[in-house]
Design an enzyme around this catalytic site. Structure first.
Site, PDB file in Angstrom:
ATOM      1  N   ARG A   1       0.859  -1.161   0.000  1.00  0.00           N
ATOM      2  CA  ARG A   1       0.000   0.000   0.000  1.00  0.00           C
ATOM      3  C   ARG A   1       0.908   1.226   0.000  1.00  0.00           C
ATOM      4  O   ARG A   1       1.968   1.203   0.640  1.00  0.00           O
ATOM      5  CB  ARG A   1      -0.855  -0.067   1.274  1.00  0.00           C
ATOM      6  CG  ARG A   1      -1.539   1.199   1.655  1.00  0.00           C
ATOM      7  CD  ARG A   1      -2.466   0.945   2.846  1.00  0.00           C
ATOM      8  NE  ARG A   1      -2.854   2.198   3.455  1.00  0.00           N
ATOM      9  CZ  ARG A   1      -3.517   2.300   4.590  1.00  0.00           C
ATOM     10  NH1 ARG A   1      -3.857   1.223   5.256  1.00  0.00           N
ATOM     11  NH2 ARG A   1      -3.839   3.480   5.060  1.00  0.00           N
TER      12      ARG A   1
ATOM     13  N   GLN B   1       4.831   8.625   0.455  1.00  0.00           N
ATOM     14  CA  GLN B   1       4.860   7.920  -0.834  1.00  0.00           C
ATOM     15  C   GLN B   1       6.234   7.320  -1.119  1.00  0.00           C
ATOM     16  O   GLN B   1       7.247   7.840  -0.659  1.00  0.00           O
ATOM     17  CB  GLN B   1       4.457   8.883  -1.942  1.00  0.00           C
ATOM     18  CG  GLN B   1       2.948   9.122  -1.905  1.00  0.00           C
ATOM     19  CD  GLN B   1       2.450  10.011  -3.020  1.00  0.00           C
ATOM     20  OE1 GLN B   1       3.048  11.043  -3.304  1.00  0.00           O
ATOM     21  NE2 GLN B   1       1.357   9.622  -3.625  1.00  0.00           N
ATOM     22  N   ASN B   2       6.219   6.241  -1.890  1.00  0.00           N
ATOM     23  CA  ASN B   2       7.452   5.583  -2.355  1.00  0.00           C
ATOM     24  C   ASN B   2       8.372   5.157  -1.216  1.00  0.00           C
ATOM     25  O   ASN B   2       9.586   5.146  -1.363  1.00  0.00           O
ATOM     26  CB  ASN B   2       8.221   6.497  -3.328  1.00  0.00           C
ATOM     27  CG  ASN B   2       7.337   6.909  -4.490  1.00  0.00           C
ATOM     28  OD1 ASN B   2       6.620   6.066  -5.037  1.00  0.00           O
ATOM     29  ND2 ASN B   2       7.353   8.186  -4.844  1.00  0.00           N
ATOM     30  N   ARG B   3       7.766   4.820  -0.082  1.00  0.00           N
ATOM     31  CA  ARG B   3       8.524   4.344   1.078  1.00  0.00           C
ATOM     32  C   ARG B   3       9.471   5.400   1.659  1.00  0.00           C
ATOM     33  O   ARG B   3      10.348   5.085   2.456  1.00  0.00           O
ATOM     34  CB  ARG B   3       9.331   3.062   0.737  1.00  0.00           C
ATOM     35  CG  ARG B   3       8.436   1.890   0.301  1.00  0.00           C
ATOM     36  CD  ARG B   3       7.566   1.422   1.480  1.00  0.00           C
ATOM     37  NE  ARG B   3       6.717   0.290   1.153  1.00  0.00           N
ATOM     38  CZ  ARG B   3       5.404   0.393   0.872  1.00  0.00           C
ATOM     39  NH1 ARG B   3       4.805   1.566   0.855  1.00  0.00           N
ATOM     40  NH2 ARG B   3       4.706  -0.690   0.632  1.00  0.00           N
ATOM     41  N   LEU B   4       9.266   6.661   1.268  1.00  0.00           N
ATOM     42  CA  LEU B   4      10.107   7.731   1.822  1.00  0.00           C
ATOM     43  C   LEU B   4       9.378   8.364   3.018  1.00  0.00           C
ATOM     44  O   LEU B   4       8.970   9.525   2.997  1.00  0.00           O
ATOM     45  CB  LEU B   4      10.442   8.767   0.735  1.00  0.00           C
ATOM     46  CG  LEU B   4      11.266   8.195  -0.426  1.00  0.00           C
ATOM     47  CD1 LEU B   4      11.612   9.289  -1.422  1.00  0.00           C
ATOM     48  CD2 LEU B   4      12.564   7.556   0.096  1.00  0.00           C
TER      49      LEU B   4
END
Ligand code: FMN
Length: 214
Positions: A11, A191-194
């Protein structure tokens, strides 16, 4: 198995950001603000937290308990002092807590030292519990092996008969622990695991705050 592809479950998080400029200098205040957000977002059981303990030799164990109080000193939960967690916290009074509020894409990690709350505090909370819970604390020796469900129900019948007038005193083996934090980390999914991670550490001069890489 059902053929469910667990590795494909993912997710993206995009609900909010956590900026240094918006964060309280006191992590307890920050926790209270996030807790209020979790309540407002109707996160189910927002006070459920994973409690990790360890034996003196460092063998870890974790389980979920309920936060029942928070103040400038720390985070309070109640339990049976004779339980596995109770024994571990008595021999090694260090613990970690984790709150997961996945509906708002947040996690809070807390670690620190642990001490028992006063008997007066335990008493005050115990008295606020429903009768069934108060009787249950007498009927169950938490974490001990029992022969059967029947044995537990038999014990409940016994204590109910013993305290027929409904005046159920605080059991001597039951009460609160307070986790006094040395470190509190707030995690906001991005977002984007950041993701955003702000970690507070207790210093002689007060709390310091640093950003950690996700
Ligand atoms: C949502 C939830 C809340 C719980 N709250 C408590 C609690 O506040 N106190 C407690 O002693 N156990 C609580 N439990 C049970 C513990 O997870 C655990 O089974 C029990 O305390 C025994 O743990 P131990 O053998 O490691 O001591 C809760 C479990 C769940 C799933």
């Amino acid at each position: 198995m059902t053929g469910l592809d667990i590795a494909a479950l993912r997710r993206d998080y995009a609900m909010a950001a956590l900026r240094e400029a918006d964060a309280h200098t006191d992590p307890i205040r920050q926790f209270e603000a996030w807790f209020a957000d979790a309540v407002a977002a109707q996160v189910p059981e927002p006070n459920a937290m994973t409690l990790a303990t360890a034996t003196r030799d460092g063998v870890p164990a974790a389980r979920v308990v309920l936060l029942k109080g928070i103040d400038a000193q720390g985070f309070v939960f109640y339990t049976d002092y004779r339980s596995r967690k109770g024994a571990e916290l008595t021999e090694n009074p260090l613990a970690a807590l984790v709150f997961l509020w996945k509906e708002i894409e947040r996690q809070v990690r807390i670690s620190g030292s642990v001490s028992r709350v006063t008997a007066a505090d335990s008493e005050a909370y115990y008295r606020s519990r429903p009768l069934g819970s108060r009787l249950g604390a007498w009927a169950s020796h938490q974490s001990a092996v029992i022969a059967s469900r029947d044995e537990l129900e038999e014990r409940l019948r016994d204590v109910t008969a013993r305290f027929l007038d409904g005046n159920v005193p605080l059991p001597p083996h039951w009460g609160g622990f307070r986790v006094v934090p040395d470190e509190i980390e707030f995690w906001q999914g991005r977002q984007n695991r950041l993701h955003d991670r702000l970690r507070y550490e207790r210093r002689p001069s007060g709390w310091s705050m640093t950003r950690l890489s996700p």
